[in-house]
Design a protein around this motif. Structure first.
Motif, PDB file in Angstrom:
ATOM      1  N   GLN A  85       0.966  -1.363  -0.010  1.00  0.00           N
ATOM      2  CA  GLN A  85      -0.175  -0.088  -0.132  1.00  0.00           C
ATOM      3  C   GLN A  85       0.982   1.335  -0.088  1.00  0.00           C
ATOM      4  N   LEU A  86       0.573   2.052  -1.006  1.00  0.00           N
ATOM      5  CA  LEU A  86       1.342   3.459  -0.923  1.00  0.00           C
ATOM      6  C   LEU A  86       0.831   4.445  -0.381  1.00  0.00           C
ATOM      7  N   SER A  87      -0.317   4.754  -0.295  1.00  0.00           N
ATOM      8  CA  SER A  87      -1.265   5.705   0.540  1.00  0.00           C
ATOM      9  C   SER A  87      -2.661   5.436   0.766  1.00  0.00           C
ATOM     10  N   GLY A  88      -3.172   6.129   1.651  1.00  0.00           N
ATOM     11  CA  GLY A  88      -4.746   5.765   2.074  1.00  0.00           C
ATOM     12  C   GLY A  88      -4.634   4.468   2.605  1.00  0.00           C
ATOM     13  N   SER A  89      -6.133   3.472   2.454  1.00  0.00           N
ATOM     14  CA  SER A  89      -6.180   2.325   2.837  1.00  0.00           C
ATOM     15  C   SER A  89      -6.814   1.630   1.912  1.00  0.00           C
ATOM     16  N   SER A  90      -6.841   0.302   2.024  1.00  0.00           N
ATOM     17  CA  SER A  90      -7.550  -0.592   1.233  1.00  0.00           C
ATOM     18  C   SER A  90      -8.177  -1.668   2.016  1.00  0.00           C
ATOM     19  N   MET A  91      -9.036  -2.461   1.671  1.00  0.00           N
ATOM     20  CA  MET A  91      -9.380  -3.740   2.316  1.00  0.00           C
ATOM     21  C   MET A  91      -9.328  -5.080   1.499  1.00  0.00           C
ATOM     22  N   VAL A  92      -9.015  -6.146   1.977  1.00  0.00           N
ATOM     23  CA  VAL A  92      -8.793  -7.568   1.388  1.00  0.00           C
ATOM     24  C   VAL A  92      -9.781  -8.381   2.049  1.00  0.00           C
ATOM     25  N   VAL A  93     -10.620  -9.156   1.293  1.00  0.00           N
ATOM     26  CA  VAL A  93     -11.756  -9.875   1.914  1.00  0.00           C
ATOM     27  C   VAL A  93     -11.183 -11.336   1.121  1.00  0.00           C
ATOM     28  N   GLN A  94     -11.156 -12.442   1.912  1.00  0.00           N
ATOM     29  CA  GLN A  94     -10.819 -13.684   1.516  1.00  0.00           C
ATOM     30  C   GLN A  94     -11.026 -14.660   2.772  1.00  0.00           C
ATOM     31  N   HIS A  95     -11.620 -16.040   2.435  1.00  0.00           N
ATOM     32  CA  HIS A  95     -11.554 -17.085   3.656  1.00  0.00           C
ATOM     33  C   HIS A  95     -12.377 -16.337   4.684  1.00  0.00           C
ATOM     34  N   ASP A  96     -13.488 -15.714   4.525  1.00  0.00           N
ATOM     35  CA  ASP A  96     -14.230 -15.282   5.522  1.00  0.00           C
ATOM     36  C   ASP A  96     -13.638 -14.274   6.830  1.00  0.00           C
ATOM     37  N   ARG A  97     -12.436 -13.530   6.010  1.00  0.00           N
ATOM     38  CA  ARG A  97     -11.556 -12.841   6.736  1.00  0.00           C
ATOM     39  C   ARG A  97     -11.574 -11.300   6.233  1.00  0.00           C
ATOM     40  N   GLU A  98     -11.341 -10.194   6.807  1.00  0.00           N
ATOM     41  CA  GLU A  98     -11.518  -8.840   6.282  1.00  0.00           C
ATOM     42  C   GLU A  98      -9.982  -8.428   6.950  1.00  0.00           C
ATOM     43  N   GLY A 104       3.076   0.803   4.465  1.00  0.00           N
ATOM     44  CA  GLY A 104       4.075   0.427   5.573  1.00  0.00           C
ATOM     45  C   GLY A 104       3.620  -1.040   5.967  1.00  0.00           C
ATOM     46  N   GLU A 105       2.783  -1.594   5.275  1.00  0.00           N
ATOM     47  CA  GLU A 105       1.934  -2.855   5.625  1.00  0.00           C
ATOM     48  C   GLU A 105       2.054  -3.809   4.269  1.00  0.00           C
ATOM     49  N   LEU A 106       2.048  -5.078   4.551  1.00  0.00           N
ATOM     50  CA  LEU A 106       1.921  -6.246   3.563  1.00  0.00           C
ATOM     51  C   LEU A 106       0.738  -7.077   3.537  1.00  0.00           C
ATOM     52  N   ILE A 107      -0.036  -7.446   2.511  1.00  0.00           N
ATOM     53  CA  ILE A 107      -1.057  -8.439   2.719  1.00  0.00           C
ATOM     54  C   ILE A 107      -1.080  -9.335   1.574  1.00  0.00           C
ATOM     55  N   MET A 108      -1.658 -10.502   1.688  1.00  0.00           N
ATOM     56  CA  MET A 108      -1.546 -11.400   0.747  1.00  0.00           C
ATOM     57  C   MET A 108      -2.984 -11.835   0.288  1.00  0.00           C
ATOM     58  N   TYR A 109      -3.092 -12.481  -0.869  1.00  0.00           N
ATOM     59  CA  TYR A 109      -4.373 -13.229  -1.378  1.00  0.00           C
ATOM     60  C   TYR A 109      -4.170 -14.148  -2.433  1.00  0.00           C
ATOM     61  N   ASP A 110      -4.895 -15.383  -2.348  1.00  0.00           N
ATOM     62  CA  ASP A 110      -4.546 -16.421  -3.168  1.00  0.00           C
ATOM     63  C   ASP A 110      -5.718 -16.397  -4.309  1.00  0.00           C
ATOM     64  N   SER A 111      -5.287 -16.847  -5.568  1.00  0.00           N
ATOM     65  CA  SER A 111      -5.931 -16.953  -6.583  1.00  0.00           C
ATOM     66  C   SER A 111      -6.865 -18.115  -7.035  1.00  0.00           C
ATOM     67  N   THR A 112      -6.623 -19.040  -5.817  1.00  0.00           N
ATOM     68  CA  THR A 112      -7.304 -20.200  -5.934  1.00  0.00           C
ATOM     69  C   THR A 112      -8.756 -20.301  -5.110  1.00  0.00           C
ATOM     70  N   SER A 113      -8.824 -19.026  -4.505  1.00  0.00           N
ATOM     71  CA  SER A 113     -10.071 -18.706  -3.733  1.00  0.00           C
ATOM     72  C   SER A 113     -10.771 -17.431  -4.027  1.00  0.00           C
ATOM     73  N   PRO A 114     -11.892 -17.358  -4.072  1.00  0.00           N
ATOM     74  CA  PRO A 114     -12.662 -16.009  -4.217  1.00  0.00           C
ATOM     75  C   PRO A 114     -11.844 -14.888  -3.313  1.00  0.00           C
ATOM     76  N   TYR A 115     -11.553 -13.780  -3.726  1.00  0.00           N
ATOM     77  CA  TYR A 115     -11.437 -12.622  -2.877  1.00  0.00           C
ATOM     78  C   TYR A 115     -11.960 -11.330  -3.691  1.00  0.00           C
TER      79      TYR A 115
END
Length: 313
Positions: A85-98, A104-115
């Motif tokens: 993330q460069l600025s502001g904020s965003s949300m990732v939803v996958q595996h019933d998690r948000e 300054g943070e990292l987040i990951m998601y997987d192409s084999t499950s809906p996101y």
């Protein structure tokens, strides 16, 4: 090799389809949801392949990105994505998690499950795609690390974030000589972050040790074309002794020399079937056999016929 994503020269009515097709071909098929009128559709960025690592850096006005259940079952190579993330904020939803991602943070998601990716001001940042085969981690570990902030504040995560951010922002890298060599160490850093996160959450015991066999075999698979591939080379690449290398493989009933020879022969057999114009010796050398005679003997021992007989059949 880089692909430039730029909607400025695309007709308004074609922009959404252009972005959809471009990202589907270079990253992974997704559905994009745009705000308001079609004139608000815009995307600018660069997509670069660095070996097994694909880097997408840019911005779009899309406020919602989805990989649906149907798309997650497509034939696209299974991959994970890491967001910076460069600025502001965003949300990732996958595996019933948000999870909310901030600079300054990292987040990951997987192409084999809906996101789903959400950002009211449009998707902006750096996105890194790593095939499952290159990441070489068990799927349950990948699943456990998706849609959660990956060890925020941890030195390994901070180091990786800063490294990936600089990597994506370097305009000279795509045209640099041997830029592909950057891919492997970058993926190693991603793997280290995941392992750090799983240790912190006590989700797995010694994840790097658990994945060592997988990483050894993946390394060997990627270097099958090298006739000098050896236990010493593989052990050095993983910072372990040759003795420990053999011990890890023996625990799974794997003999390294047999494993390498079998995979090389399988690759040659497929190549001979696909291309009947290539010289048999050239095919053998392309897949790591330096001596045509020993290749022919090994091929006959494995398949009961010579390479030329196999090709004719």
């Amino acid at each position: 090799m880089s692909f430039l994503l730029n909607t400025d020269d695309v007709e308004d009515r074609d922009r959404a389809e252009f972005v959809h097709e471009a990202l589907g071909a270079t990253m992974v098929p997704i559905e994009l949801h745009w705000p308001g009128h079609r004139r608000s559709v815009a995307a600018h960025g660069t997509i670069t392949d660095l070996g097994d690592l694909t880097v997408c850096s840019g911005r779009t006005t899309a406020q919602r990105v989805e990989r649906t259940a149907a798309l997650a079952r497509d034939s696209t190579e299974p991959s994970v994505f890491v967001n910076v993330q460069l600025s502001g904020s965003s949300m990732v939803v996958q595996h019933d998690r948000e999870a909310v991602l901030r600079p300054g943070e990292l987040i990951m998601y997987d192409s084999t499950s809906p996101y789903t990716l959400l950002n009211d001001s449009g998707m902006t940042g750096h996105f890194f795609r790593v095939p499952h085969s290159a990441l070489a981690m068990p799927h349950d570990m990948i699943r456990a690390a998706c849609a959660v902030r990956l060890s925020p504040g941890h030195p390994v995560a901070s180091l990786t974030h800063d490294y990936l951010r600089r990597l994506a922002a370097d305009p000279a890298l795509p045209t640099a000589v041997d830029a592909d060599l950057v891919g492997h160490p970058s993926i190693e850093l991603v793997r280290a972050v995941i392992a750090t996160h799983l240790r912190a959450d006590e989700s797995a015991a010694a994840p790097m040790a658990v994945t060592l066999r997988t990483r050894i075999l993946e390394y060997a698979r990627r270097h099958l074309h090298d006739p000098g591939l050896s236990a010493e080379q593989i052990a050095a690449a993983h910072h372990i002794s040759v003795r420990h290398l053999y011990k890890v493989l023996a625990a799974s009933g794997i003999g390294l020399a047999d494993w390498i020879r079998t995979r090389r022969l399988e690759a040659c057999r497929q190549a001979l079937a696909d291309d009947d114009a290539a010289a048999i010796g050239a095919v053998a050398r392309r897949h790591g056999f330096s001596d045509p005679s020993s290749f022919s003997r090994a091929f006959r021992a494995a398949y009961g016929m010579s390479p030329s007989q196999w090709r004719k059949r």
